[in-house]
Design a protein around this motif. Structure first.
Motif, PDB file in Angstrom:
ATOM      1  N   ALA A  45      37.529  -2.608  20.454  1.00 62.77           N
ATOM      2  CA  ALA A  45      36.062  -2.376  21.397  1.00 62.77           C
ATOM      3  C   ALA A  45      36.565  -0.479  20.616  1.00 62.77           C
ATOM      4  O   ALA A  45      35.210   0.103  19.681  1.00 62.77           O
ATOM      5  N   SER A  46      37.471  -0.345  21.283  1.00 61.27           N
ATOM      6  CA  SER A  46      37.372   1.245  20.742  1.00 61.27           C
ATOM      7  C   SER A  46      38.394   1.212  19.270  1.00 61.27           C
ATOM      8  O   SER A  46      37.626   2.283  18.976  1.00 61.27           O
ATOM      9  N   VAL A  47      38.632   0.602  18.317  1.00 62.16           N
ATOM     10  CA  VAL A  47      38.331   0.801  16.464  1.00 62.16           C
ATOM     11  C   VAL A  47      37.449   0.605  16.269  1.00 62.16           C
ATOM     12  O   VAL A  47      36.844   1.517  15.318  1.00 62.16           O
ATOM     13  N   ILE A  48      36.619  -0.071  16.987  1.00 60.34           N
ATOM     14  CA  ILE A  48      35.377  -0.492  16.372  1.00 60.34           C
ATOM     15  C   ILE A  48      34.220   1.022  15.806  1.00 60.34           C
ATOM     16  O   ILE A  48      33.716   1.212  15.583  1.00 60.34           O
ATOM     17  N   THR A  49      34.219   1.317  17.636  1.00 66.51           N
ATOM     18  CA  THR A  49      33.512   2.531  17.941  1.00 66.51           C
ATOM     19  C   THR A  49      34.100   3.366  17.038  1.00 66.51           C
ATOM     20  O   THR A  49      33.532   4.451  16.968  1.00 66.51           O
ATOM     21  N   GLY A  50      35.155   3.733  17.380  1.00 67.66           N
ATOM     22  CA  GLY A  50      36.156   4.873  15.995  1.00 67.66           C
ATOM     23  C   GLY A  50      36.207   4.472  15.259  1.00 67.66           C
ATOM     24  O   GLY A  50      35.495   6.156  14.642  1.00 67.66           O
TER      25      GLY A  50
ATOM     26  N   GLU B 152      30.235  10.935  11.744  1.00 69.51           N
ATOM     27  CA  GLU B 152      30.713  12.723  11.269  1.00 69.51           C
ATOM     28  C   GLU B 152      31.606  12.727   9.795  1.00 69.51           C
ATOM     29  O   GLU B 152      30.525  13.709   9.711  1.00 69.51           O
ATOM     30  N   LEU B 153      31.497  11.949   9.236  1.00 72.72           N
ATOM     31  CA  LEU B 153      32.385  12.219   7.798  1.00 72.72           C
ATOM     32  C   LEU B 153      31.059  11.945   7.076  1.00 72.72           C
ATOM     33  O   LEU B 153      30.810  12.055   5.609  1.00 72.72           O
ATOM     34  N   LYS B 154      29.896  11.856   7.241  1.00 74.10           N
ATOM     35  CA  LYS B 154      28.705  11.773   6.707  1.00 74.10           C
ATOM     36  C   LYS B 154      28.872  10.494   5.802  1.00 74.10           C
ATOM     37  O   LYS B 154      27.452  10.510   4.878  1.00 74.10           O
ATOM     38  N   ILE B 155      29.535   9.687   6.154  1.00 74.52           N
ATOM     39  CA  ILE B 155      29.576   7.823   5.353  1.00 74.52           C
ATOM     40  C   ILE B 155      28.237   7.446   5.503  1.00 74.52           C
ATOM     41  O   ILE B 155      27.230   7.062   4.911  1.00 74.52           O
TER      42      ILE B 155
ATOM     43  N   GLU C  76      21.255  12.943  12.651  1.00 69.65           N
ATOM     44  CA  GLU C  76      21.105  13.674  11.280  1.00 69.65           C
ATOM     45  C   GLU C  76      21.953  13.832  11.920  1.00 69.65           C
ATOM     46  O   GLU C  76      22.385  14.586  13.167  1.00 69.65           O
ATOM     47  N   ASN C  77      23.327  14.606  11.668  1.00 70.40           N
ATOM     48  CA  ASN C  77      24.631  15.078  11.499  1.00 70.40           C
ATOM     49  C   ASN C  77      25.075  16.204  10.956  1.00 70.40           C
ATOM     50  O   ASN C  77      25.298  15.932  10.118  1.00 70.40           O
ATOM     51  N   ILE C  78      25.916  17.158  11.464  1.00 66.81           N
ATOM     52  CA  ILE C  78      26.212  18.108  10.667  1.00 66.81           C
ATOM     53  C   ILE C  78      27.819  17.709  11.236  1.00 66.81           C
ATOM     54  O   ILE C  78      28.819  17.904  12.404  1.00 66.81           O
ATOM     55  N   TYR C  79      28.651  18.057  10.000  1.00 65.90           N
ATOM     56  CA  TYR C  79      30.528  17.590   9.754  1.00 65.90           C
ATOM     57  C   TYR C  79      30.823  18.951  10.453  1.00 65.90           C
ATOM     58  O   TYR C  79      30.675  20.311  10.658  1.00 65.90           O
TER      59      TYR C  79
ATOM     60  N   PRO D 267      34.906  19.194  12.187  1.00 67.37           N
ATOM     61  CA  PRO D 267      36.239  18.486  13.439  1.00 67.37           C
ATOM     62  C   PRO D 267      36.115  18.896  14.594  1.00 67.37           C
ATOM     63  O   PRO D 267      36.842  18.146  14.205  1.00 67.37           O
ATOM     64  N   TYR D 268      35.422  19.552  14.884  1.00 61.88           N
ATOM     65  CA  TYR D 268      35.817  19.253  16.421  1.00 61.88           C
ATOM     66  C   TYR D 268      35.129  18.495  17.153  1.00 61.88           C
ATOM     67  O   TYR D 268      35.339  17.926  18.275  1.00 61.88           O
ATOM     68  N   ASP D 269      33.754  17.733  16.847  1.00 55.40           N
ATOM     69  CA  ASP D 269      33.684  16.871  16.916  1.00 55.40           C
ATOM     70  C   ASP D 269      34.040  15.195  16.667  1.00 55.40           C
ATOM     71  O   ASP D 269      34.148  14.728  17.219  1.00 55.40           O
ATOM     72  N   VAL D 270      34.925  16.025  15.382  1.00 52.84           N
ATOM     73  CA  VAL D 270      35.870  14.293  14.971  1.00 52.84           C
ATOM     74  C   VAL D 270      36.972  14.077  16.042  1.00 52.84           C
ATOM     75  O   VAL D 270      36.708  13.241  17.249  1.00 52.84           O
ATOM     76  N   VAL D 271      37.328  15.522  16.846  1.00 55.25           N
ATOM     77  CA  VAL D 271      38.820  15.459  17.896  1.00 55.25           C
ATOM     78  C   VAL D 271      37.407  15.285  19.289  1.00 55.25           C
ATOM     79  O   VAL D 271      38.320  14.403  19.956  1.00 55.25           O
TER      80      VAL D 271
END
Length: 133
Positions: free
Chosen positions: A83-88, A95-98, A104-107, A109-113
Motif C-alpha cells: 500500500a505504501s509503495v502504490i501510494t508512493g 508531484e513530478l507532474k507525470i 493542479e499541482n506545482i512541483y 521538492p519539499y512537497d516530495v519530502v
C-alpha cells in the motif's frame, strides 16, 4: 474500522482545515518565509500520503478478503508495504507532474519530502497497530 483510524481521519480533516484557513494565512501574513512557510505549504502533502496509504491498505485488505487471490496468504505487513509503495508511486508521479489526477499541482521538492515522510509514518503506524480486527 478501528477507532484509531477514525481518529486519524478526523485529525487529518481538522488539521487540513486549521492549516488552510488559519495557520497558513497567518504565517504568510506575519512571517513570510523560512521553515514555517515551507512547513505550512507542504503539510497537506504529508497528510495526503498518510490518508492515501491507509485507504489503499484498507482496499487491499478488502480485496484480499473478498477474492481468492494468490496474495490471500500475504502477511498484513506485506500488504501495508505494498500500500505504501502504490501510494508512493501515485504521490511522487503527481508531484513530478507525470499526471494531474489529484488536481493542479506545482512541483516543490519539499512537497516530495513531506509526502515521503507521510508514507513512512503511515506505514509505521498501520504496521504497528494493524488495520485488521
Amino acid at each position: 474500522m478501528k477507532a484509531y483510524i477514525r481518529i486519524i481521519i478526523i485529525g487529518v480533516i481538522i488539521s487540513l482545515a486549521v492549516n488552510r484557513f488559519l495557520f497558513r494565512p497567518w504565517v504568510v501574513e506575519n512571517i513570510g518565509g523560512g521553515f514555517l512557510l515551507v512547513f505550512v505549504n507542504s503539510f497537506p502533502n504529508f497528510l495526503e500520503a498518510v490518508i492515501g496509504t491507509i485507504l489503499v491498505a484498507l482496499l487491499l485488505l478488502q480485496c484480499r478478503q473478498q477474492f481468492n487471490l494468490p496474495s490471500k496468504n500475504m502477511k498484513n505487513a506485506s500488504v501495508y508495504l505494498l500500500a505504501s509503495v502504490i501510494t508512493g508511486i501515485y504521490v511522487v508521479l503527481q508531484e513530478l507532474k507525470i499526471h494531474n489526477l489529484g488536481g493542479e499541482n506545482i512541483y516543490d521538492p519539499y512537497d516530495v519530502v513531506a509526502s515521503l515522510v507521510g508514507l513512512v509514518v503511515a506505514n509505521i503506524v498501520i504496521t504497528r497497530y494493524d488495520l485488521t480486527d
